[in-house]
Design an enzyme around this catalytic site. Structure first.
Site, PDB file in Angstrom:
ATOM      1  N   HIS A 189       0.869  -1.174   0.000  1.00  0.00           N
ATOM      2  CA  HIS A 189       0.000   0.000   0.000  1.00  0.00           C
ATOM      3  C   HIS A 189       0.909   1.227   0.000  1.00  0.00           C
ATOM      4  O   HIS A 189       1.873   1.292   0.771  1.00  0.00           O
ATOM      5  CB  HIS A 189      -0.844   0.054   1.270  1.00  0.00           C
ATOM      6  CG  HIS A 189      -1.996  -0.906   1.300  1.00  0.00           C
ATOM      7  ND1 HIS A 189      -1.869  -2.232   1.004  1.00  0.00           N
ATOM      8  CD2 HIS A 189      -3.310  -0.705   1.610  1.00  0.00           C
ATOM      9  CE1 HIS A 189      -3.058  -2.814   1.135  1.00  0.00           C
ATOM     10  NE2 HIS A 189      -3.946  -1.912   1.497  1.00  0.00           N
ATOM     11  N   GLU A 192      -2.024   6.312  -0.459  1.00  0.00           N
ATOM     12  CA  GLU A 192      -3.453   6.397  -0.138  1.00  0.00           C
ATOM     13  C   GLU A 192      -3.635   7.663   0.702  1.00  0.00           C
ATOM     14  O   GLU A 192      -4.123   8.663   0.216  1.00  0.00           O
ATOM     15  CB  GLU A 192      -3.917   5.145   0.626  1.00  0.00           C
ATOM     16  CG  GLU A 192      -5.384   5.172   1.030  1.00  0.00           C
ATOM     17  CD  GLU A 192      -5.748   4.059   2.031  1.00  0.00           C
ATOM     18  OE1 GLU A 192      -4.844   3.450   2.622  1.00  0.00           O
ATOM     19  OE2 GLU A 192      -6.958   3.841   2.225  1.00  0.00           O
TER      20      GLU A 192
END
Ligand SMILES: [Zn+2]
Length: 334
Positions: A189, A192
């Site tokens: 990830h 974000e």
């Protein structure tokens, strides 16, 4: 039937629906701080990533036995199949369970019992990706990888999730090197809530092949060019972005701009029990809010298989892509 698609960004713990949470709580003698499923559903309102994570980790207390994990995965696969998912690369967070005294073997064996019959039962091929919690230490990540070694035949790759800001990818350089040496694929990830710089760092320091989310790359045109040129997949989760207030509404999602920039983007559900929808719901959401036409939806569906960890020479990939090409959009559902 919705368009065939692969789901590449899905946390299995995020598929825990209130009904199953209460059923498991009753079975395991766990008392939840909610009167019923309706009250729990009302608690699924978040102001940001951290408030979501607090509830998310709290509810995991109901997951205790291998059978619990098998049921959790079965429930997801059944819902995913109804939304056109043909291939799923599923994240799990071992540290969220080992911290509660649940062995990593219990988690992997439990999930594995569901995944190994998934293709036969639900028509969904699967991969399992072990994620490290980035708000835990690098040492804890290394210990988790070590503990997973007896189960590597069931694990395709490693990922990095949980609270992003303040936990840059470089913190996990060593464990990603170790994972690479074990032949594991690498995703993370990035971008974000964290800055575009974290996307660069995930690529350059961790050597990831895919970026999960990554939408803040749009703040850095040079990075966008590089991601497009190198065909680095970005696994977007539109409903999640709205629910966690990364964007205000689906209509504000940068997905069309990202496609126009030549990025290899895919549409996924992240934590569907918490964020208001599964993979097909996310397709429907962006189709309606962003006015995507059949060819854009087809491109997104194709991208999902192209970006998957299905081997290039695996017949499934070609078969799935042929299904997407043959799919007739009726304007009703994605
Ligand atoms: Zn995620």
């Amino acid at each position: 039937m919705p368009v065939p698609k692969a789901e590449l960004h899905l946390h299995i713990e995020g598929t825990l629906e209130p009904e199953l949470a209460f059923a498991l709580a009753a079975r395991n003698g766990v008392t939840l701080p909610y009167a019923d499923t309706e009250e729990l559903r009302r608690a699924y309102r978040f102001s940001d990533l951290q408030s979501f994570l607090d509830l998310y980790y709290g509810l995991m207390a109901v997951l205790r036995t291998a059978d619990d994990f098998t049921e959790l995965a079965d429930a997801y696969l059944e819902r995913a199949a109804a939304q056109g998912v043909r291939h799923a690369e599923i994240f799990f967070d071992p540290q969220a369970h080992t911290a509660r005294g649940i062995g990593i073997g219990t988690v992997i064996e439990g999930l594995g019992a569901s995944l190994e019959r998934s293709e036969e039962r639900y028509g969904i091929s699967t991969r399992l990706i072990l994620c490290f919690l980035r708000d835990e230490s690098a040492e804890s990540a290394l210990a988790t990888l070590e503990a997973a070694k007896p189960y590597l035949d069931r694990i395709t790759g490693v990922g990095l999730d949980s609270a992003e800001v303040g936990h840059p990818p470089a913190k996990f350089r060593e464990v990603y090197e170790a994972a690479g040496a074990l032949g594991l694929r690498k995703v993370a990830h990035a971008g974000e809530e964290g800055p575009a710089a974290y996307v660069r760092e995930a690529l350059d320091v961790l050597g990831v092949e895919r970026i999960d989310h990554g939408l803040r790359c749009m703040e850095d045109p040079e990075l966008v060019d590089r991601l497009a040129r190198e065909r680095v997949p970005l696994t977007l989760c539109p409903l999640s972005n709205v629910r966690l207030r990364v964007i205000d509404t689906l209509a504000d999602h940068p997905l069309p701009a990202m496609m126009a920039a030549g990025l290899l983007v895919t549409v996924n559900s992240d934590d569907p029990a918490y964020f208001g929808g599964y993979a097909g719901d996310n397709f429907d959401g962006v189709r309606e809010a962003l006015g995507l036409g059949p060819e854009q939806l087809r491109e997104l569906a194709r991208n999902s298989f192209t970006a998957s960890f299905l081997d290039d020479d695996e017949p499934r990939r070609a078969r799935y892509l042929a299904e997407v090409d043959a799919y007739a959009f009726d304007g009703e559902r994605g």
